[in-house]
Design an enzyme around this catalytic site. Structure first.
Site, short mmCIF file in Angstrom:
data_model
loop_
_atom_site.label_atom_id
_atom_site.label_comp_id
_atom_site.label_asym_id
_atom_site.label_seq_id
_atom_site.Cartn_x
_atom_site.Cartn_y
_atom_site.Cartn_z
CB CYS A 132 45.79 34.09 27.50
SG CYS A 132 46.89 34.75 28.76
CB CYS A 135 44.78 36.23 30.50
SG CYS A 135 46.20 36.35 29.43
CG ASP A 136 41.16 34.28 29.72
OD1 ASP A 136 41.08 35.41 30.24
OD2 ASP A 136 41.19 34.10 28.50
#
Ligand code: NAP
Length: 301
Positions: A132, A135-136
């Site tokens: 992701c 997200c990261d």
């Protein structure tokens, strides 16, 4: 809950759309979801191909769907489904919290991230390997990352990461991407995205328990090279989450549920909607279409 309820496994685009239609048809929808509502699309950086939205973030889109379904009265149960048992005129679902029975089941559990199958891969997830970018990505500010894949997710991830990381290597096993043209154009116009085509990743290397390099295998020259990276984003597709229905409904050789556009499976009160269904086009719009068809068929039972 009542025995007349429509049970829905998976609160992605297909499941939430089904819940909206079930509630609007005057029946009660009970959604079971082990993660956050929204499914795969939660991690999409930007959606530009859903009618009505010229641009929307994946998490915002997911939240709007969830809000719409729950404000209509759909019930959301957060937890993993452990077992599904069809009975005559009913379906029972077992979770760690309890057992629920409804009249029909709409199965919309989607798909999970495909792995490369390399040694160390599972252990390095969260230690340099991610699924992701949204997200990261922030963990890789000013660093060097690789993205593997040639679909919409891979190119979308590479574009997102190009704004955070210093260099982005986009590794794909073929010469052509399968991603949509606008994404390909944007990638070609981004100076710090470096495509590496006709290439697979054959080994993962770590330093102090964190990914530090990958081995690349060029399928044309058969040459191996090592590339130092701080992060690797895997975007090599998905595999269907159909283990719970194995032996219950008919699956195809790749594990997708055999069902037509009417979403009817080999069991008369189980419907398959979204990416779990055998079909050729897997998009947000087709997930929503499946949710619609499944709900209309399920409430008519
Ligand atoms: P995908 O379209 O199935 O693409 C997977 C990519 O990974 C392909 O390029 C494939 O290569 C490659 N691949 C598969 N197995 C591999 C392996 N073992 N090693 C190396 N490469 C491998 O998956 P996706 O990109 O996740 O997209 C899934 C669905 O979501 C699609 O329908 C997509 O359109 C949709 N989506 C839409 C958006 C958006 O609209 N913004 C964003 C994300 C996803 P080949 O090309 O050689 O098969």
């Amino acid at each position: 809950m009542s025995a007349n309820d429509i049970l829905i496994v998976g609160a992605g685009t297909a499941g939430l759309t089904a819940a909206i239609y079930v509630q609007r048809a005057g029946r009660h929808a009970v959604l079971f979801e082990k993660g956050a509502p929204g499914g795969q699309i939660v991690t999409a950086n930007e959606i530009q191909n859903y009618p009505g939205y010229s641009s929307i973030n994946g998490a915002d889109f997911a939240y709007k769907l969830y809000e719409q379904a729950t404000s209509l009265g759909a019930e959301f149960i957060n937890g993993e489904v452990l077992k599904i048992t069809p009975e005559k005129g009913a379906v029972t679902i077992q979770t760690a919290r309890g057992t629920y029975t409804g009249r029909a089941l709409i199965y919309a559990a989607g798909a999970s991230h495909r792995r490369l199958g390399l040694a160390n891969e599972e252990r390095l997830i969260g230690r340099g390997i991610s699924f992701c970018a949204n997200c990261d990505g922030a963990f890789f500010k000013g660093k060097t990352v690789a993205v593997n894949g040639g679909g919409n997710t891979a190119l979308d991830d590479a574009l997102y990461l190009s704004r955070v990381a210093k260099e982005v290597y986009l590794i794909h096993r073929r010469k052509e991407y399968r991603a949509e043209q606008p994404l390909q154009k944007a990638v070609a116009e981004t100076a710090n995205i470096h495509p590496i085509l006709d290439t697979t990743i054959t080994a993962l290397h770590e330093t102090s328990g964190h990914l530090s390099a990958i081995t690349l295998h060029n399928l044309v020259t058969q040459q191996d090279t090592e590339l130092a990276v701080d992060g690797l984003f895997l975007a090599v597709g998905m595999k269907p989450e159909t283990a719970l229905l194995s032996g219950i409904v008919d699956l195809n050789e790749s594990g997708y549920i055999l069902a037509g556009e009417d979403t009817r499976t080999s069991v008369n009160n189980i419907f398959a909607a979204g990416d779990v269904r055998s079909k050729t086009v897997r998009q947000l719009t087709t997930a929503a279409a499946d949710g619609t068809a499944a709900a209309i068929a399920a409430v008519a039972l």
